[in-house]
Write a protein that holds these residues in place. Structure first.
Motif, short mmCIF file in Angstrom:
data_model
loop_
_atom_site.label_atom_id
_atom_site.label_comp_id
_atom_site.label_asym_id
_atom_site.label_seq_id
_atom_site.Cartn_x
_atom_site.Cartn_y
_atom_site.Cartn_z
N GLY A 275 0.84 -1.19 0.00
CA GLY A 275 0.00 0.00 0.00
C GLY A 275 0.87 1.23 0.00
O GLY A 275 2.07 1.15 -0.23
N ALA A 276 0.24 2.39 0.24
CA ALA A 276 1.00 3.63 0.36
C ALA A 276 1.99 3.43 1.49
O ALA A 276 1.62 3.00 2.58
CB ALA A 276 0.06 4.77 0.68
N THR B 57 3.48 4.41 4.22
CA THR B 57 3.67 5.16 5.45
C THR B 57 3.26 4.22 6.58
O THR B 57 2.40 3.36 6.39
CB THR B 57 2.80 6.44 5.53
N ALA C 176 1.65 4.96 9.22
CA ALA C 176 0.29 5.21 9.70
C ALA C 176 -0.71 4.39 8.91
O ALA C 176 -1.62 3.78 9.48
CB ALA C 176 -0.03 6.70 9.58
N ILE C 177 -0.55 4.37 7.60
CA ILE C 177 -1.50 3.63 6.77
C ILE C 177 -1.31 2.13 6.96
O ILE C 177 -2.27 1.40 7.14
CB ILE C 177 -1.35 4.05 5.30
N SER D 103 -0.26 0.50 9.50
CA SER D 103 -0.76 -0.04 10.76
C SER D 103 -2.26 0.10 10.87
O SER D 103 -2.87 -0.58 11.69
CB SER D 103 -0.05 0.60 11.94
#
Lengths: 287, 327, 443
Positions: A122-123, A125, A127-128, A130
């Motif tokens: 996915g993207a 980062t 944050a995304i 997790s």
């Protein structure tokens, strides 16, 4: 010709004068009184605008300092004690001394220690990742390695090590503002007391799973066996949820816990090599 | 399991269209008009096109490689497209070194200085074109005429220039019109002008192809051409001797090229249909204004660039229709 | 002209390769793991402990709040433990592990296949039975049905919409249920209408399922209050708001629930489950799951006991292909990729999709060329390109102002982006961050 120039000069001067008068009255009308000490305090601050103090920026912090009657809850982690003494001097208040701190990444799940169980696409980062799932490895507590902490750092003090896939803190640059601590969705980064010569001892793991599960996911996971807790003479180590934690304010850097840790989850950094009798070989994180 | 499973957030499928495919579809749509330009203006047209395309790709590669030191994207189709559109906007007699300068400005200033594909505010090809037009007005406005109609490569003025010049000299429209190519000639492409201005019908065909393949939507072209017709129509109805008729405006100059290929450039046009209509209307009105009252005979390039500057504003204020109404 | 919703939408390849595979009963596995949180809302509270013997249909976890649902054992056997195991997100979740012994059902359950059309329940009794038997929305969102069909105070339901759209590519479980259990669905629909006290119901079905449309049209003859509405094929028509718009032309206001326009939407699978719960006293402990994918030997539709590990389903459909790159729980547009094959089937699992490794990889992300396709594809009229940028830069105020909370996470924007940008990844991140901010503001 000269008439044209004259007209030009007169017109422009007239416009200028009118504008000046208007501006003067506007400035009078909308004048806001500001304590001049705010500027002085702001001048004494490092001006990094990092938000490490908990305020929006240095200006906001300066305003808060001037407004409060004491500096008990106000501290600029970037400037440290020197800076706060200056601020206290300006305001005639007492500054609170705090030990300088440094960010420490509490995960040692390198590619070698912690095999991948799937591949994230996915993207990239943290944050995304997790928010989607637990992560690319069996350890749901470990580092994702997409560097949200790196992009959060205003001081270029944290970098990804491409070999380990983990972030590393540059102690000299770290000001302990805490931006990376907030950025890490796994809550892996901790601000610990800064010891002389960059020495530190910490549990490089946040895995709260039971020993077997943790060990299966990562070779260097803390399994919560409690050996270090027993070994520590200073009550600096506590075990909660199958995870050991060393309180840096109590730790005396005796290194006893490091030798007893069966999984090498406790890490020592910047110590001289041990004398002969120490047998277990340590992973030392180079800084 | 030997290979690890992939995990990613949904959706897990993706359309088979891509930015590169879109670019090449536009190029494909331009091919008929390009072929026609070679037929009309001879091998010179091919020369100009090839130089422009090669120069655009080369500059993109060189600048990204040696100045910006980023990954090179010169094959993504956008540089080729810029090259073709740049060539379409110049006369076939243009010397090679001016084309090079135009390409450098288009790619270097028009596109890469803003951060490359997707970040440029202005249409790169038009930035290059306008730069050339202002810097080399003579070379840029010498138009070889149709080599097929007998008079080989004799320079002549474009219909728009003729009308502008004659009106300035006080001639009424009814006297000028017979001197100009007929509407049919203009539609088919028997007129002088830039490479891409030759054949309106082939440009429209290419436009229909792009519409069909969903590369563009109808909003921008219809709005540009529609507002041109309406605005010039009003002027013409007021005084049919002082202003050219709407059909003439529609078929001459870069109207078709601009409306279908330049104004619809995705990067520099608004996101929503509504925004595109406003954007197109602005282009139409400015174009006719420049053609009628401005110093240049043709104004669509300026009009598009001017409206390009409004796009961020349009995107901020023209929002798509929200489901469930506005909050 | 077939009806459909107006704004946005995309049309991904349908790939309904399992559409002709009749529903097969999957063998009961040796062990099941039943999570106690299979629905939206509060997790249920386990009422069994290690060592207990349970029968299929026996309550094992009690509804844990107003928005919550009962959970029943799907098998008979012995409770091995009540503990955590990783769920589809990889994070450990509480659940009940049961070792299967035999196939004994609770006595109250009518196991015969006879159709029971007649009923004499009051609305309250029907709602009570739905609550008792743990029925939740089976379309994927798993919202407890007993909460949904009782409108909040001051609102009134006017119609029931039964969702037979199944707009997700690949999935065919709803399609098969419609073909094989049409009478049951009609009875279920009538029960729901009675429970909601409405006298109008529409069953929306996309026109790529002409057999289902034809069959259900035949079956509703005699029930004037139920109307079959064929719909044009367009994703995401199965979204509640889109379906309401397509069938009734009404738009649910931003931030509102369907009940705001008097509609309640329920899946066909839910209607079937309601029939079983009310007429047969059967709790929701099994459901139809599609197992499909281009590499799958026999794409199938299985009736599966909840708690069965995904690996068993895949095995029954002809083993996991070597080339599998991604396993998705649900459809390709909104489903969740799972990292482990041990994940159990839950109430919300509508399908298991195995994707080839070649088609499962994302394309390289390129710069946004501002083509506006995401804007025209968004069924909620949002600007995904803008939301992505503001979320990436953590500009939460801007993100909120541009209605990020209206996003239904259908994935049309990411699907359609020619630059393969991870639009929805960031929008979802923005949505959850803004959601947190909004919640903290209310406190």
């Amino acid at each position: 010709m000269s008439i044209t120039i004259l007209y030009t000069i007169i017109t422009l001067s007239a416009i200028g004068a009118t504008a000046a008068i208007i501006l003067y009255f506007v400035a009078q009308k909308f004048k806001v009184y500001e304590d001049p000490r705010i500027d002085d305090v702001e001048g004494a601050l490092p001006g990094a605008n990092c938000g490490g103090c908990g305020f929006a920026g240095c200006r906001a912090f300066a305003e808060a300092c001037v407004k409060e009657n004491n500096l008990d809850d106000l501290f600029c982690p970037v400037g440290g004690n020197d800076c706060m003494t200056d601020v206290a001097g300006i305001l005639g208040l007492e500054a609170v001394k705090k030990d300088p701190r440094v960010a420490v990444v509490r995960c040692n799940g390198t590619c070698e220690h912690r095999p991948k169980t799937n591949r994230f696409d996915g993207a990239s980062t943290c944050a995304i990742a997790s928010s989607v799932y637990s992560g690319e490895t069996g350890c749901q507590y470990g580092c994702h390695g997409y560097g949200d902490c790196v992009s959060a750092c205003d001081f270029d003090a944290i970098h990804m090590n491409p070999e380990t896939g983990l972030p590393e803190v540059v102690d000299e640059k770290c000001v302990a503002c805490g931006a990376c601590v907030d950025a890490c969705p796994k809550d892996l980064i901790e601000l610990r007391k800064k010891f002389p010569k960059g020495r530190k001892i910490y549990v490089s793991c946040r895995n709260k799973d039971k020993g077997g599960v943790a060990r299966k996911a990562c070779k260097v996971a803390c399994i919560g066996c409690g050996k270090c807790e027993k070994e520590c003479k200073f009550d600096a180590i506590t075990i909660a949820n199958n995870l050991a934690f060393i309180d840096s304010d109590k730790c005396k850097l005796c290194r006893k816990c490091v030798s007893v840790c069966p999984t090498h989850a406790i890490i020592e950094v910047n110590f001289p090599p041990r004398k002969i009798k120490e047998i277990p070989k340590k992973e030392t994180v180079e800084n | 399991m030997s290979n690890l499973l992939t995990v990613s957030p949904s959706p897990h499928v993706h359309t088979d269209d891509s930015a590169r495919k879109i670019m090449y579809k536009v190029v494909l749509a331009l091919v008929p008009a390009m072929a026609w330009s070679v037929f009309v203006f001879g091998i010179d047209a091919l020369r100009v096109t090839l130089i422009a395309v090669a120069a655009c790709m080369a500059f993109e590669y060189l600048i990204q490689r040696y100045i910006l030191k980023t990954e090179s994207t010169f094959t993504d189709g956008s540089a080729i497209l810029t090259g073709i559109l740049l060539a379409f906007n110049v006369p076939s007699s243009l010397p090679w070194w001016i084309i090079l300068i135009g390409a450098l400005v288009a790619i270097g200033i028009g596109k890469l200085s803003f951060g490359g594909l997707g970040n440029n505010i202005f249409n790169p090809a038009l930035v290059g074109r306008v730069f050339m037009l202002i810097s080399f007005p003579v070379q840029m406005t010498v138009w070889p005429t149709n080599t097929q109609s007998g008079i080989d490569a004799v320079t002549s003025a474009t219909p728009l220039a003729v009308i502008k010049e004659s009106l300035k000299n006080g001639k009424p429209i009814s006297e000028i019109m017979p001197e100009l190519p007929t509407g049919m000639d203009m539609l088919l492409g028997n007129i002088g002008g830039s490479l891409g201005e030759a054949s309106a019908i082939l440009l429209i065909l290419g436009g229909l192809y792009m519409l069909l393949r969903k590369v563009i939507t109808w909003h921008t072209p219809v709005s540009v051409l529609g507002s041109m017709v309406i605005f010039s129509g009003i002027l013409w109805l007021i005084n049919s001797e002082g202003f050219a008729n709407p059909v003439f405006h529609l078929l001459t100059g870069g109207a078709m090229l601009g409306a279908i290929y330049m104004a619809t450039d995705m990067v520099t046009s608004p996101m929503t249909g509504k925004g595109q209509i406003i954007f197109g209307a602005g282009i139409g009105v400015i174009t006719i204004s420049i053609r009628t009252w401005g110093a240049y005979p043709e104004g669509i390039s300026f009009a598009i660039l001017l409206m390009n500057a409004f796009v961020p504003l349009i995107n901020t204020y023209v929002k798509p229709k929200r489901f469930g109404g506005q909050k | 002209m077939l009806k459909t919703f107006k704004l946005g939408g995309v049309h991904p390849p349908e790939n309904k390769i399992s559409a002709n595979a009749a529903i097969r009963q999957l063998d009961i596995p040796k062990t099941v793991f039943i999570p106690i949180s299979q629905h939206i809302g509060a997790p249920s509270v386990p009422v069994v402990k290690k060592g207990d013997t349970v029968k299929a249909g026996q309550l094992i976890a009690q509804s844990g709040g107003f928005v919550s649902a009962n959970i029943h054992s799907s098998v008979s056997g012995k409770v091995k433990k009540v503990d955590t195991i990783p769920d589809s997100s990889g994070y450990p979740k509480m659940g009940v592990v049961i070792d299967v012994e035999g196939n004994e059902w609770e006595e109250a359950i009518d196991r015969s296949g006879t159709l029971v059309k007649e009923y004499s329940f009051t609305s309250e009794e029907i709602v009570g039975k739905i609550l008792e038997n743990g029925i939740v929305g089976l379309g994927g969102a798993t919202f407890p049905t007993h909460v949904k069909i009782v409108p909040p105070k001051g609102m009134k339901a006017e119609m029931l919409l039964i969702n037979g759209v199944e707009c997700e590519p690949y999935l065919t479980s709803d399609h098969r249920v419609m073909l094989e259990k049409p009478d049951e669905i009609i009875v279920g629909t009538r029960l729901l209408m009675k429970a909601m006290k409405v006298d109008k119901a529409y069953i929306g079905i996309e026109s790529n399922k002409p057999d289902a449309i034809k069959l259900l049209k035949e079956k509703v003859q005699g029930y004037k209050e139920i109307v079959i509405v064929p719909l044009k094929v367009k994703y995401p028509q199965g979204g509640e708001k889109q379906l309401i718009k397509a069938v009734t032309g009404k738009e649910v206001p931003s931030g509102g629930l369907p009940i705001a326009v008097g509609a309640v939407v329920s899946n066909v699978g839910t209607a079937f489950a309601v029939y079983e719960a009310v007429q047969k006293n059967k709790p929701l402990f099994e459901r139809v799951v599609t197992v499909t994918g281009k590499g799958v030997k026999t794409p199938s539709n299985f009736m599966v006991r909840l708690g069965t590990p995904v690996s068993e389903l895949v095995e029954a459909a002809g083993s996991l292909p070597e080339t599998t790159g991604k396993v998705i729980s649900g459809g390709p547009m909104m489903g969740k990729a799972i990292a482990s094959m041990d994940v159990p089937v839950t109430k919300g699992t509508s399908g298991i999709l195995l994707m080839e490794s070649a088609e499962s990889k994302r394309e390289k992300t390129l710069p946004c060329i501002r083509c506006g396709r995401c804007v025209s594809a968004c069924p909620m009229g949002l600007e995904p390109y803008l939301l992505q940028t503001t979320a990436e830069k953590q500009m939460w105020e801007e993100t909120e102002k541009n209605n990020v909370m209206d996003c239904i996470e259908c994935g049309s924007c990411s699907y359609t982006c020619p630059s393969s940008r991870p639009l929805l990844d960031y929008i979802r991140y923005g949505k959850s961050s803004v959601g947190q901010i909004i919640r903290s503001r209310k406190k």
